[in-house]
Design an enzyme around this catalytic site. Sequence first.
Site, PDB file in Angstrom:
ATOM      1  N   ASP A  68       0.953  -1.116  -0.074  1.00 56.01           N
ATOM      2  CA  ASP A  68       0.010   0.015  -0.016  1.00 56.01           C
ATOM      3  C   ASP A  68       0.982   1.399   0.071  1.00 56.01           C
ATOM      4  O   ASP A  68       2.032   1.306   0.361  1.00 56.01           O
ATOM      5  CB  ASP A  68      -0.919   0.041   1.362  1.00 56.01           C
ATOM      6  CG  ASP A  68      -2.175   0.641   0.845  1.00 56.01           C
ATOM      7  OD1 ASP A  68      -2.421   1.403   0.105  1.00 56.01           O
ATOM      8  OD2 ASP A  68      -3.248   0.326   1.857  1.00 56.01           O
ATOM      9  N   GLU A 114       3.181   5.233  -3.758  1.00 57.36           N
ATOM     10  CA  GLU A 114       3.649   6.299  -4.540  1.00 57.36           C
ATOM     11  C   GLU A 114       5.000   6.834  -4.421  1.00 57.36           C
ATOM     12  O   GLU A 114       5.673   7.608  -5.396  1.00 57.36           O
ATOM     13  CB  GLU A 114       2.533   7.537  -4.333  1.00 57.36           C
ATOM     14  CG  GLU A 114       1.150   7.280  -4.869  1.00 57.36           C
ATOM     15  CD  GLU A 114       0.595   6.150  -3.855  1.00 57.36           C
ATOM     16  OE1 GLU A 114      -0.415   5.315  -4.360  1.00 57.36           O
ATOM     17  OE2 GLU A 114       0.746   6.118  -2.602  1.00 57.36           O
ATOM     18  N   ASP A 121      -7.827   4.327  -4.009  1.00 58.66           N
ATOM     19  CA  ASP A 121      -8.979   4.658  -2.812  1.00 58.66           C
ATOM     20  C   ASP A 121      -9.867   5.462  -3.643  1.00 58.66           C
ATOM     21  O   ASP A 121      -9.695   6.727  -3.434  1.00 58.66           O
ATOM     22  CB  ASP A 121      -8.276   5.441  -1.821  1.00 58.66           C
ATOM     23  CG  ASP A 121      -7.310   4.359  -0.902  1.00 58.66           C
ATOM     24  OD1 ASP A 121      -7.598   3.277  -0.923  1.00 58.66           O
ATOM     25  OD2 ASP A 121      -6.472   4.959  -0.231  1.00 58.66           O
TER      26      ASP A 121
END
Length: 944
Positions: free
Chosen positions: A547, A550, A624
């Site tokens: 998760d 980035e 998300d």
Amino acid sequence: MKKIRFLPIVMISCCFQFCHTDRVEKLKDGLLIHLEGDVKQVQLQVINDKIIRVSASPEDKISTTPSLISVVGNNTGAKWTSTIDDHTATLKTNALTATVDLKTGLVQFKDAQGNTIINEGGKAFTPITIDGKKLFRLQQLFDSPADEAFYGLGQPQTGLMNYKNQDVDLTQYNSQVAVPFVLSSRHYGILWDNYSITRFGDDRPYEELASMELTDKKGQKGSLTATYGIRNQQDSVFLQRGESKIDYSFIPSLKTIPQGYPMAKGIVTWEGKVSPKESGDQKFYVSASGYIRIWIDGVLMLDKWREGWNPGPSVFKKAMQTGEQHDLKIEWIPESNQAFISLKHLSPTPERLKDKMAFTSEAGEKIDYYFIYGAHPDEVINGYRTVTGKAAILPKWALGFWQSRERYKTQRDVISTVQEFRKRQIPLDNIVMDWSYWEENAWGSQDFDSARFPDAKGMIDSLHDLYHTHFMISVWAKFYKDIPNYKVMNDKGYLYTQSIKDSIRDWIGKGYISTFYDAFNADARKEFWGMLNKHLFSKGVDAWWLDATEPDIYSNSTIDYRKQLMNPTALGPSTQYFNPFALMNAKGIYEGQRETKPDQRVFILTRSAFAGLQRYSAATWSGDIASRFDELARQIPAGLNFCMSGLPYWTTDIGGFYVEDKYDKPDPQGENLQEWRELNTRWYQYGAFCPLFRAHGQYPYREVYNIAPENSQEYQSIVYYDRLRYRLMPYIYSLAGQTYHNGYTLMRGLLMDFDQDTAVRQIGDQFMFGPAFLVNPVYAYKARSRALYLPAGQGWYNLYDGRYTDGGQHITAAAPLNRIPLYVKAGSIVPFGPDIQYTGQQAADTITLYVYGGSNGTFSLYEDEGLNYNYEKGAFSTIAFKYNDTDNTLTLGKRAGEFPGMLQQRSFRIVKVDKAHPQAFDLAANKGQLVQYNGNEQTIHINL
């Protein structure tokens, strides 16, 4: 006299030829051209007949820093020839000719017949210095004819399919994935080997609205009328003022919100008129969370909602002429005290960029790209994987259904959920443990909270042994300050330090100070894997959910601060290496697991991605996203472009991740409940035909039995498509085999199969799932039909009733609540396996082959052991099917290859569908012409 005159001419000619020859070095794998202008070096490197690498520099030497994305070496052994004349240096392979202009350094590519494929349109290098390192801002232009279409570029979620004449920001964000590869409708691709923030298209910085002439509601020039009101209080005005920009983009900008304004209860409007300073298409760029609506001249241009902490992008254009005034109204409902909105503008594309395709990167050592040519889009994408690595075959179970939610909080939650699936006989292969399974103050421990998971290994063993279910776990590159793992990583210099220095706290409990590890550091990657191995993999964890890759160290930071938070990387300044964190993070886990347990396939799901990720057995999900029908609509082109970027495995949170208040405060009732159930039903119907099939999201709980009752259409439809997915497993796994062995792509934009049909170029809400299925998702509430296009050049069969329709036409198809329109291409051979509850339940000893007449067809059934890497060593088998429409025969080819545990004998049931004999697909039917197969070729005349 003649000799005296002739000699100088000869001498001059020789000297001129010598000078140009001296400027062109013939290397083992290509040419290095030395120039005298702004571009001093251009190198052509032959990868193979259809792939040429182009590098360029304004310096006397071209940087030799190794590529992060390429797996090809400098000596590929490809055959080529070259010629040099007064003006050009030309390199030629069997398929391509690349010509460099010796004055400008620009490159032209032609095919074997001499037809121009593409011309470079310009290069630019702007010197910059970052952290003491000399770099360049880089730009590469290519000429682009008006009828060209562009795809790929990762996963921009703006709803666009074709990026011709569009601007795409290649910056990694939560739900925005940057992959610097573009696929052209002209049968080529450009892989841009650069790791910094990059713009595709117009490279000008976005401007505030004040770049247009603004007039407020009272007719005063220079601003719009901004009204900060209170929601649900009619005509309430907290503050009204003139504003010439709308830019609450990041956390620091929220300080400019009027002091004391209650954003969570607020509604803000900006109203007035705008007039462009230049005629043409005005370009608008929006980033917003909360509810945002924008009208121009009374026409609704945008209507979106996103959770406050995760703004999303939108783009639109409006043709305007100078001297004209256009009404503009923006309405924003923030919903929370941390919500964001930004509306930027650019005037029409400047002349220098018209009819061009452009890459512009913030920082790099050289211009570096791969030109990849192919006879069709699959060949181009296969070329991309030649450069960046094959797409590993995922473990077979990963192609089944996964259940997840945010989140299962205890060991009992996990086991009881799987028990319910098995009790209800709903097929399932994987259950996912989301974040926060650790002790609250121990993020980065990579271990379970023993109070809630008293026997994590026993839990995982039970999932494996009793319930035949795999276990995936969420792993972050994040470490809370002062936990033991933090100390280990910090003492070795493996962590980014800025967030520690700034004492940034996260959102958990009282808030904890944390940072991420530097995935660009090879030793740090090994240390990170060691922690995962010790505490998680050793307990039986099957797969990794990575998760915030980035990396999202501090959400909604400015770009400059995001760079500070990950600076420096082990390889250099974060500005130079901003985008590939996810690639390097996945690399460490893939390599670590393969070394630790070489006979178990790695599987990784990561929120971000970059070129080359596919070689690390990694997939990506779309981040998300919101639980809304309009968000579902945007997933379709986002997923297609992601897969057309060369990365074949992709998924979404079925149902969307975060929800509007109407769905969870309190539990949805009445119309809200009906909409919630329908949204999830439509999303499951779409998700069953994504490369990966996975449900996840915030409360309400996402298990089908928590969405709708068993006797409802919604429940029954969700279960139907789950079972259909499992019946299609021989088809799906065969395509996964083709993806590795032949460079195939499962989820396919229509251009990939129908590139001669120009009508498909803008279609982003239909796609092919493999060679047979035309999938047409439904993404509007209460829609019971949908318009769609049947591509030209073939016939199409409705899967549900077997009826035939000619291609090349737009139709309106029925779409009752429990079904989406599914069509099968004429000539398809589709293998359906047995009714199973998990992929490893039984071998497909009886396969039903649906054969769709009207055209000849082929299909290759691929099989291997499904869990290990023996397929890399040749341990797999294929059976080629060939249908002859003229004589109505089906040939079952001789089995090729073998692997341990392979079925030696099996049965095929053959069901023929044609115009005169429509046959509905039936999950429960046991029909068809039964044929025994022992591995030898046989030809069957199909009974009708």
